[in-house]
Design a protein around this motif. Structure first.
Motif, mmCIF file in Angstrom:
data_model
loop_
_atom_site.group_PDB
_atom_site.id
_atom_site.type_symbol
_atom_site.label_atom_id
_atom_site.label_comp_id
_atom_site.label_asym_id
_atom_site.label_seq_id
_atom_site.Cartn_x
_atom_site.Cartn_y
_atom_site.Cartn_z
ATOM 1 N N TYR A 61 0.754 -1.250 0.060
ATOM 2 C CA TYR A 61 -0.040 0.008 0.042
ATOM 3 C C TYR A 61 0.995 1.324 0.055
ATOM 4 C CZ TYR A 61 -4.597 -2.269 0.049
ATOM 5 O OH TYR A 61 -5.822 -2.802 0.024
ATOM 6 N N TYR A 65 1.480 -1.688 -5.324
ATOM 7 C CA TYR A 65 0.398 -2.443 -5.683
ATOM 8 C C TYR A 65 -0.645 -1.273 -6.257
ATOM 9 C CZ TYR A 65 -3.896 -4.680 -4.876
ATOM 10 O OH TYR A 65 -5.264 -5.203 -5.037
ATOM 11 N N GLN A 66 -0.637 -0.217 -5.401
ATOM 12 C CA GLN A 66 -1.529 0.935 -5.801
ATOM 13 C C GLN A 66 -1.276 1.673 -7.113
ATOM 14 O OE1 GLN A 66 -3.825 0.817 -3.178
ATOM 15 N NE2 GLN A 66 -3.557 2.845 -2.426
ATOM 16 N N TYR A 70 -3.539 2.643 -10.253
ATOM 17 C CA TYR A 70 -3.624 3.732 -10.645
ATOM 18 C C TYR A 70 -3.365 3.650 -12.335
ATOM 19 C CZ TYR A 70 -2.706 5.564 -6.092
ATOM 20 O OH TYR A 70 -2.573 6.209 -4.872
ATOM 21 N N ASP A 151 -6.743 -8.402 -2.255
ATOM 22 C CA ASP A 151 -5.739 -8.001 -3.162
ATOM 23 C C ASP A 151 -5.079 -8.706 -4.244
ATOM 24 O OD1 ASP A 151 -6.721 -5.483 -2.057
ATOM 25 O OD2 ASP A 151 -4.942 -5.228 -0.655
ATOM 26 N N HIS A 277 3.839 7.387 -1.646
ATOM 27 C CA HIS A 277 3.170 8.253 -2.757
ATOM 28 C C HIS A 277 3.201 9.846 -3.067
ATOM 29 C CE1 HIS A 277 0.479 4.590 -2.097
ATOM 30 N NE2 HIS A 277 0.035 5.058 -3.060
ATOM 31 N N GLN A 340 -2.159 6.550 4.647
ATOM 32 C CA GLN A 340 -2.405 5.610 3.376
ATOM 33 C C GLN A 340 -4.091 5.505 3.660
ATOM 34 O OE1 GLN A 340 -0.988 5.516 0.538
ATOM 35 N NE2 GLN A 340 -2.835 4.811 -0.275
ATOM 36 N N GLU A 407 -6.956 6.604 -4.915
ATOM 37 C CA GLU A 407 -7.131 5.419 -4.059
ATOM 38 C C GLU A 407 -7.185 4.071 -4.599
ATOM 39 O OE1 GLU A 407 -9.479 6.861 -0.261
ATOM 40 O OE2 GLU A 407 -10.061 8.390 -1.599
ATOM 41 N N ALA A 408 -6.723 4.091 -5.921
ATOM 42 C CA ALA A 408 -6.590 2.808 -6.522
ATOM 43 C C ALA A 408 -7.722 2.002 -6.739
ATOM 44 C CB ALA A 408 -5.668 1.865 -5.936
ATOM 45 N N ASP A 409 -8.857 2.790 -7.183
ATOM 46 C CA ASP A 409 -10.406 2.093 -7.080
ATOM 47 C C ASP A 409 -10.897 1.753 -8.526
ATOM 48 O OD1 ASP A 409 -12.392 1.710 -5.043
ATOM 49 O OD2 ASP A 409 -13.523 3.060 -6.503
#
Length: 453
Positions: A61, A65-66, A70, A151, A277, A340, A407-409
């Motif tokens: 995180y 991974y994010q 993204y 994840d 980040h 985060q 937020e990697a959604d």
């Protein structure tokens, strides 16, 4: 499993600086005999601190991974020159990609650290380690292992399920990949086991029973189990004394805010344990590299008063002559000390909105959606603007896009809803999962590659 063997000498259990009072201070780790690492209450607490460090590691995180999400989701551009992120944004991801390899390894490191706690803590005989505290330690480890497998499965599909510690190189070898359904089943099994072990308290930086409820809401959404998704999201939403939308939107992150009622679960960072980040989002003038940046389409959406509303505070522009847009969710000084955000109450509203819509409760779905829109300073949608299920789901998709852009959604949303071909033009379904790292495939004959890689 190769990941466990390759990491054996450096991972095992995380034995961190003795005497630490907070997981914010426990970045370093020692290479020790992991079979002797958790021996009493003190070492168990240190190991749990280390588990949270693994969750916030640069590979997980804290960055990679994010970044996979993204850069896959279509709203974030890569402005640097490195090959690995360029592969992602160009839709030419390979099994040798460094982001893929780092993220995979970091998530399995987190799982391995959780496994030691889950197996060892119940066996400890230390008067300072009460039965209730043992339950809490194991419950937190189970929930974090569940999040890790969640994840993995949404990123790679079915994976190898490693559920016991790796104490020697031969442990956990020859494990074949489980199916997607089997991997999700393990997620639910761990969340179900964790729930009764945890306290029903509010803690935004550590896992509690309420964190498990939030993770279950997300889990059930991904599984299309709408009634359960609505139920578990509602548990948090109804706890208005502890969880509520911050107003305006920026209130949950601006002015160095931390652990606001907006947050259900956020990771804290410090000078000794930094969040990666900001380095990638901020422009050089603010101490970063600005190699992740909102693209023109996202900038337009966030700046549109009828779409982004006050969520325009998520972005800013450098001074002339550059005039470069950048994300400022992560901005703090010293750089890297930003929280985060793993799950916010806004997501629970959006989960419940979608779950309600899917079972025909369109009025109730709009109520949840409009709660999030109101916080953003937007007018309410009505049955006239969203008259049916399809229109309501599109409105929810759009709202999630501008509510969680950093937020990697987005990527995972488009995959789970079957919308990625329509929205991003990616019609090759084999590319809807990431490749297994080549190094893992070569080292472990039991591990098979995702089709198409």
């Amino acid at each position: 499993m190769h990941t466990t063997n390759r990491l054996f000498s450096t991972l095992s259990l995380l034995v961190l600086l003795a005497g630490c009072q907070s997981f914010l201070e426990v970045q370093p780790e020692l290479q020790v005999d992991e079979s002797q690492a958790i021996t009493n209450a003190s070492s168990a607490e240190v190991a749990l601190n280390g588990l949270y460090n693994r969750l916030g590691n640069d590979g997980y995180y804290g960055s990679n991974y994010q970044a996979l999400a993204y850069l896959s989701g279509g709203d974030i551009q890569w402005t640097g020159s490195q090959g690995a992120p360029q592969e992602i944004t160009a839709r030419k991801l390979t099994a040798d990609n460094g982001y893929v390899g780092n993220a995979w390894a970091a998530i399995y490191r987190t799982i391995l650290a959780a496994n030691y706690l889950i197996e060892t803590v119940p066996t400890l005989a230390d008067p300072q380690l009460t039965a209730a505290r043992k339950d809490q330690l194991v419950g937190e480890a189970l929930a974090i292992r569940a999040l890790s497998y969640f994840d993995l499965v949404r990123g790679w599909g079915g994976v190898q399920l490693v559920l016991t510690p790796t104490r020697k190189p031969s442990d956990n070898t020859g494990i074949t990949r489980s199916s997607v359904d089997e991997t999700y089943a393990q997620v639910l099994k761990d969340l179900t086991a964790a729930e009764p072990l945890l306290t029903n308290t509010t803690n935004r930086n550590r896992v509690t029973r309420k964190t498990v409820w939030a993770l279950r809401a997300r889990y059930h959404l991904y599984r299309g189990e709408w009634t359960q998704a609505e139920e578990y999201a509602g548990k948090l939403i109804s706890d208005a004394a502890n969880y509520r939308l911050a107003k305006p939107y920026s209130a949950f992150f601006a002015n160095n805010a931390v652990a606001t009622p907006e947050s259900v679960f956020e990771l804290a960072f410090s000078n000794s344990f930094r969040n990666g980040h900001a380095n990638w989002w901020l422009p050089p003038a603010l101490g970063g590299r600005r190699e992740w940046a909102p693209n023109a389409q996202l900038v337009t959406l966030l700046n549109d008063p009828n779409v982004g509303g006050n969520r325009k505070d998520l972005i800013a522009q450098t001074a002339p002559p550059g005039n470069l847009w950048y994300g400022r969710l992560y901005y703090r000084n010293p750089i890297g000390t930003d929280p985060q955000y793993i799950i916010r109450i806004a997501e629970l509203y959006m989960i419940r909105a979608e779950a309600r819509a899917r079972v025909g409760k369109l009025t109730d779905a709009l109520a949840d959606l409009n709660t999030v829109r109101d916080r953003a300073g937007l007018s309410a949608l009505t049955a006239a603007t969203t008259p049916d299920l399809a229109a309501t789901l599109l409105a929810i998709e759009q709202e999630r896009r501008v509510e969680f852009p950093f937020e990697a959604d987005r990527w995972f949303d488009l995959i789970r809803t079957g919308r990625v071909a329509t929205v991003l033009g990616i019609t090759d379904t084999k590319k809807y999962v990431f490749p297994i790292p080549t190094s893992e495939i070569l080292a472990d004959k039991a591990l098979t590659q995702n089709e198409g890689y």
